[in-house]
Design a protein around this motif. Sequence first.
Motif, PDB file in Angstrom:
ATOM      1  N   CYS A 113     -44.485 -47.271 -13.327  1.00  0.00           N
ATOM      2  CA  CYS A 113     -45.274 -46.176 -13.903  1.00  0.00           C
ATOM      3  C   CYS A 113     -46.621 -46.719 -14.382  1.00  0.00           C
ATOM      4  O   CYS A 113     -46.671 -47.730 -15.070  1.00  0.00           O
ATOM      5  N   PRO A 114     -47.731 -46.043 -14.021  1.00  0.00           N
ATOM      6  CA  PRO A 114     -49.038 -46.535 -14.469  1.00  0.00           C
ATOM      7  C   PRO A 114     -49.201 -46.485 -15.991  1.00  0.00           C
ATOM      8  O   PRO A 114     -50.061 -47.168 -16.541  1.00  0.00           O
ATOM      9  N   ASP A 153     -44.664 -42.434 -18.935  1.00  0.00           N
ATOM     10  CA  ASP A 153     -45.081 -41.021 -19.045  1.00  0.00           C
ATOM     11  C   ASP A 153     -43.969 -40.041 -18.670  1.00  0.00           C
ATOM     12  O   ASP A 153     -44.005 -38.878 -19.039  1.00  0.00           O
ATOM     13  N   GLY A 154     -42.975 -40.515 -17.929  1.00  0.00           N
ATOM     14  CA  GLY A 154     -41.833 -39.659 -17.613  1.00  0.00           C
ATOM     15  C   GLY A 154     -42.067 -38.639 -16.509  1.00  0.00           C
ATOM     16  O   GLY A 154     -41.126 -37.989 -16.080  1.00  0.00           O
ATOM     17  N   ASN A 155     -43.306 -38.486 -16.038  1.00  0.00           N
ATOM     18  CA  ASN A 155     -43.513 -37.437 -15.025  1.00  0.00           C
ATOM     19  C   ASN A 155     -44.233 -37.885 -13.756  1.00  0.00           C
ATOM     20  O   ASN A 155     -44.493 -37.082 -12.877  1.00  0.00           O
ATOM     21  N   CYS A 156     -44.543 -39.149 -13.617  1.00  0.00           N
ATOM     22  CA  CYS A 156     -45.175 -39.606 -12.375  1.00  0.00           C
ATOM     23  C   CYS A 156     -44.077 -39.797 -11.310  1.00  0.00           C
ATOM     24  O   CYS A 156     -42.889 -39.788 -11.629  1.00  0.00           O
ATOM     25  N   CYS A 161     -41.543 -42.585 -12.256  1.00  0.00           N
ATOM     26  CA  CYS A 161     -40.600 -42.201 -13.316  1.00  0.00           C
ATOM     27  C   CYS A 161     -39.576 -41.217 -12.768  1.00  0.00           C
ATOM     28  O   CYS A 161     -38.385 -41.320 -13.073  1.00  0.00           O
TER      29      CYS A 161
HETATM   30 ZN   LIG Z   1     -44.449 -42.572 -14.968  1.00  0.00          ZN
END
Ligand SMILES: [Zn+2]
Length: 352
Positions: A111-112, A97-100, A103
Amino acid sequence: MNNTKAYSAAGATSPLASTKINRRDPTEHDVQIEILFCGVCHSDVHQVRNEWSSVMPTVYPIVPGHEMVGRVTRIGRAVAKYKPGDLAAVGCMVDSDGNCPHCQSGLEQFCPNMILTFNSPDRHLGGVTYGGYSETIVVDERFVLRVPPNLNLAGAAPLLCAGITTFSPMRRWGVTKGRKVGVVGLGGLGHMAVKFAHAFGAHVVVFTTSPGKKADALRLGADEVVVSRDANEMQKHTGSFDFILDAVSAHHDINAYINLVRPDGTITIVGAPEKPLAVSAFSLLIGRRNLSGSLIGGIKETQEMLDFCGKHNITADVEVIPIQKVNEAYERLLKADVKYRFSIDMASLKSE
Ligand SMILES: [Zn+2]
Ligand SMILES: [Zn+2]
């Protein structure tokens, strides 16, 4: 719509066979790569045979393979880091997702919403993702890696899983010059661990059950080889290791190795035995030792690993096979009959 040659398995007991799959056209941020070599990892075999059904059941047909090197053939409009003709690599992950928080700290593997290279939901085409036993792959540029041009490409492919899996924990636990490092198990993972530990300048001790592997361990960079069945020899190393990497995927007595770790030292597991390992609390209490695990590595660290390999000219020891021999290779892998990784020459897929 099926536009790409590949090898897939139709079920848990089916052999891998020639087929065609669909790959998407590159979208804005995508890179299309012609795969030149793909390593054969033990987890390919586990998942083709649905042996991890309790954690991640296999969706059939499955196209395995997550150790790819190749050449960029097309890029999306917004791709800045790659151009056609560049060498490129893809490992175990193709999206996140790039934003957790994971990440954000370069640990995409936790990352989930991370998408594995094969047998993960495919957000673009539906169904599941297909791996590297194929002519081409299309991947978001964030998950594409650069390959140093001096590396042998067949030997570079396994760096994308076996390489990063062993490099990452050594970095995390501070393996540097002068440290005493143990490597348990001299297979696909273990032989990479020996090469890295040696390149970091550590004093490397390989533990093996087979005395026949001694000469090879020394050739790979070990300073000492201990036959683990020899209690006397084991005893001599009690409490002396800064770090031990346990790369054994079969059942074994891990306490024998925990006892060799110095106070505040660490033993990290990267193999995945099917049954739980029994750990003696005393082994950990005495010396306040750390027992930890590790899973591949993030994208940034994977690039660092590849660059390190370029600088030190490190690749896996491989036996190159045509894809038509992959079922035979699986059988040999299970008998540890390979030094130390199979690498599939994907040019062999053209004749299918
Ligand atoms: Zn992530
Ligand atoms: Zn792997």
